[in-house]
Write a protein that holds these residues in place. Structure first.
Motif, PDB file in Angstrom:
ATOM      1  N   TRP A 157       4.097   0.205   0.483  1.00 60.70           N
ATOM      2  CA  TRP A 157       5.442   0.478  -0.023  1.00 60.70           C
ATOM      3  C   TRP A 157       5.483   1.085  -1.420  1.00 60.70           C
ATOM      4  O   TRP A 157       6.508   1.632  -1.820  1.00 60.70           O
TER       5      TRP A 157
ATOM      6  N   LEU B 210      14.144   4.320   0.165  1.00 65.72           N
ATOM      7  CA  LEU B 210      14.050   2.920  -0.249  1.00 65.72           C
ATOM      8  C   LEU B 210      14.036   1.987   0.956  1.00 65.72           C
ATOM      9  O   LEU B 210      13.395   0.936   0.935  1.00 65.72           O
TER      10      LEU B 210
ATOM     11  N   ALA C 199      10.362   2.784   3.067  1.00 60.32           N
ATOM     12  CA  ALA C 199       9.316   3.051   2.067  1.00 60.32           C
ATOM     13  C   ALA C 199       7.957   3.285   2.714  1.00 60.32           C
ATOM     14  O   ALA C 199       7.165   4.106   2.238  1.00 60.32           O
TER      15      ALA C 199
ATOM     16  N   THR D   2       8.197   3.962  -2.404  1.00 58.59           N
ATOM     17  CA  THR D   2       9.273   3.541  -3.299  1.00 58.59           C
ATOM     18  C   THR D   2       9.358   4.436  -4.523  1.00 58.59           C
ATOM     19  O   THR D   2      10.450   4.839  -4.946  1.00 58.59           O
TER      20      THR D   2
END
Length: 205
Positions: A168, A47, A50, A172
């Motif tokens: 991302w 996270l 990412a 993610t």
């Protein structure tokens, strides 16, 4: 009366034998717990990083396409009939070309895979919304509708944010998947420990 005692005795022996077979599973719950914690930690790191996870997931996809293409080409030589063999060779070459393109231009591959991901989210969201309205007599139809709306809105959000969202999104999603997978391992390990706690192997006569 004798039959009842015999059946009870056999049931007890069977249950005891089953418990004995479950002892190794009970002993290895710690490894499962450790794997779950490691996956959760890796997901939390994903996270934060990412962008790195996006590149890793894209290159992993390219590597899988190359391997799958090589397997299909190898398998094509064992096919009987030139039509089946030619079709398998064509599919294998397509897989290899896709994997090579991913490694040749990873940034474009990230955008393409993100576009595919957004398309799937929109399609799944619409399907869940339609399914929810067909399930209106059931109590859970509202949850299905909410799930469909979330998938649809997330897919549309990714479409609007492309190509800025490409670095991302995949990372993610991969991080969230690792976190959920890790928690499932942790819960499974705790369930194994609590369920089979106190189970001992049958003593050797």
């Amino acid at each position: 009366m004798t039959d009842v005692r015999t059946a009870t005795s056999e049931t007890g022996r069977t249950g005891h034998s089953l418990g004995a077979h479950l002892v190794p599973l009970r002993r290895n719950w710690g490894w499962l717990m450790g794997a779950g914690i490691a996956l959760i930690a890796l997901g939390l790191f994903g996270l934060v990083a990412a962008n790195l996870f996006t590149v890793v997931s894209t290159l992993s996809f390219g590597a899988m396409m190359l391997v799958a293409g090589g397997v299909l080409l190898f398998d094509s030589f064992r096919r009987e009939g030139w039509q089946s063999r030619l079709a398998m060779i064509a599919i294998g070459l397509l897989y290899i070309a896709t994997g090579a393109l991913v490694f040749y231009n990873p940034l474009q591959a990230v955008v393409a895979l993100t576009l595919v991901c957004a398309t799937m989210l929109v399609a799944v969201g619409l399907l869940r919304i339609i399914t929810a309205f067909h399930m209106r007599p059931l109590v859970v139809w509202g949850w299905v509708l909410a799930s469909g709306m979330i998938s649809l809105l997330l897919g549309l959000f990714i479409f609007v944010q492309l190509p800025q969202a490409a670095p991302w999104v995949l990372g993610t999603f991969l991080a969230v998947e690792l976190i959920f997978q890790g928690w499932s391992y942790v819960f499974l390990a705790r369930a194994i420990r609590s369920t089979f706690d106190g189970v001992h192997p049958k003593p050797v006569a």
